[in-house]
Design a protein around this motif. Sequence first.
Motif, PDB file in Angstrom:
ATOM      1  N   LYS A   1       0.800  -1.227   0.000  1.00 41.41           N
ATOM      2  CA  LYS A   1       0.000   0.000   0.000  1.00 41.41           C
ATOM      3  C   LYS A   1       0.831   1.275   0.000  1.00 41.41           C
ATOM      4  CE  LYS A   1      -3.852  -2.348   2.090  1.00 41.41           C
ATOM      5  NZ  LYS A   1      -4.849  -2.444   3.122  1.00 41.41           N
ATOM      6  N   THR A   2       2.043   1.236   0.538  1.00 44.32           N
ATOM      7  CA  THR A   2       2.845   2.465   0.620  1.00 44.32           C
ATOM      8  C   THR A   2       4.091   2.437  -0.263  1.00 44.32           C
ATOM      9  OG1 THR A   2       4.090   1.710   2.551  1.00 44.32           O
ATOM     10  CG2 THR A   2       2.059   2.941   2.968  1.00 44.32           C
ATOM     11  N   THR A   3       4.321   1.342  -0.957  1.00 42.33           N
ATOM     12  CA  THR A   3       5.398   1.276  -1.935  1.00 42.33           C
ATOM     13  C   THR A   3       4.884   0.492  -3.135  1.00 42.33           C
ATOM     14  OG1 THR A   3       7.695   0.623  -2.385  1.00 42.33           O
ATOM     15  CG2 THR A   3       6.458  -0.767  -0.869  1.00 42.33           C
ATOM     16  N   ASP A   4       5.278   0.875  -4.332  1.00 41.08           N
ATOM     17  CA  ASP A   4       4.758   0.211  -5.522  1.00 41.08           C
ATOM     18  C   ASP A   4       5.597  -1.009  -5.912  1.00 41.08           C
ATOM     19  OD1 ASP A   4       6.884   1.733  -6.411  1.00 41.08           O
ATOM     20  OD2 ASP A   4       5.823   2.628  -8.102  1.00 41.08           O
ATOM     21  N   ILE A   5       5.883  -1.824  -4.908  1.00 41.89           N
ATOM     22  CA  ILE A   5       6.576  -3.088  -5.112  1.00 41.89           C
ATOM     23  C   ILE A   5       5.541  -4.212  -5.132  1.00 41.89           C
ATOM     24  CG2 ILE A   5       8.159  -4.764  -4.079  1.00 41.89           C
ATOM     25  CD1 ILE A   5       9.760  -2.392  -2.972  1.00 41.89           C
ATOM     26  N   LEU A   6       5.651  -5.061  -6.138  1.00 39.34           N
ATOM     27  CA  LEU A   6       4.852  -6.278  -6.232  1.00 39.34           C
ATOM     28  C   LEU A   6       5.797  -7.462  -6.098  1.00 39.34           C
ATOM     29  CD1 LEU A   6       2.759  -5.393  -9.410  1.00 39.34           C
ATOM     30  CD2 LEU A   6       1.933  -5.399  -7.066  1.00 39.34           C
ATOM     31  N   GLU A   7       5.373  -8.492  -5.358  1.00 44.17           N
ATOM     32  CA  GLU A   7       6.200  -9.681  -5.182  1.00 44.17           C
ATOM     33  C   GLU A   7       5.384 -10.914  -5.556  1.00 44.17           C
ATOM     34  OE1 GLU A   7       8.981  -8.288  -1.486  1.00 44.17           O
ATOM     35  OE2 GLU A   7       6.925  -8.916  -1.043  1.00 44.17           O
ATOM     36  N   ILE A   8       5.970 -11.759  -6.374  1.00 45.61           N
ATOM     37  CA  ILE A   8       5.323 -13.006  -6.784  1.00 45.61           C
ATOM     38  C   ILE A   8       6.091 -14.164  -6.157  1.00 45.61           C
ATOM     39  CG2 ILE A   8       4.675 -14.472  -8.727  1.00 45.61           C
ATOM     40  CD1 ILE A   8       4.624 -11.841 -10.416  1.00 45.61           C
ATOM     41  N   TYR A   9       5.351 -15.047  -5.467  1.00 49.52           N
ATOM     42  CA  TYR A   9       5.920 -16.206  -4.782  1.00 49.52           C
ATOM     43  C   TYR A   9       5.320 -17.480  -5.351  1.00 49.52           C
ATOM     44  CZ  TYR A   9       7.593 -13.028  -1.124  1.00 49.52           C
ATOM     45  OH  TYR A   9       8.228 -12.025  -0.428  1.00 49.52           O
TER      46      TYR A   9
END
Length: 184
Positions: A73-81
């Motif tokens: 919500k506060t950083t535009d990082i997406l992580e795929i696991y």
Amino acid sequence: MNPVVLPEVGLLSSNLQAEDKKFIAVDFEGNKLCDFGEYPNKYKDKTLYEKSVTFMGDMAVKPDGSRWVMTHKTTDILEIYDNKLNLLKRIQGPDQTIPDLIEENGRIRRQGRASKEAYFFPFATNEYFYVLYDGREYDTESPTRYLRDKLFAFDWEGNPIKCYQLSEPILHFSIDIKQQILYG
């Protein structure tokens, strides 16, 4: 953050107790399996509270259970696991948002430059995941601060597929894949 069920693993949730791990996994009987998920290196020196607020977000599981995505919500990082809890891909964008948060007297304060809102409420299909994007500066006074009008679609390799500009901003959404209808 919304906890999610990962088939063949158990329940996944954010971890507010392990200093260097983002998540906790528990089995279906409630027994802790492990702490996992590394913070990006540039956040290693932050306090646990600063890291947990910076990486607060939501998860969505691919219906076949093979992958899941963590949005922030506060950083535009997406992580795929994957379903073995391994980070497959970490991507950042479109704005390269890095919140400037600091812990003072047991509270988090935004400092310096204006912080932006990022990703909200992912929705997963076997082909894509969709997520609302904000991109505006954080404003507690705005009457529309909880509404977003951008919906991004990504494939499960993290490639952006489409950016939808919604005609009306929405708080949350679901998609009827068969009918190809967005409900917001």
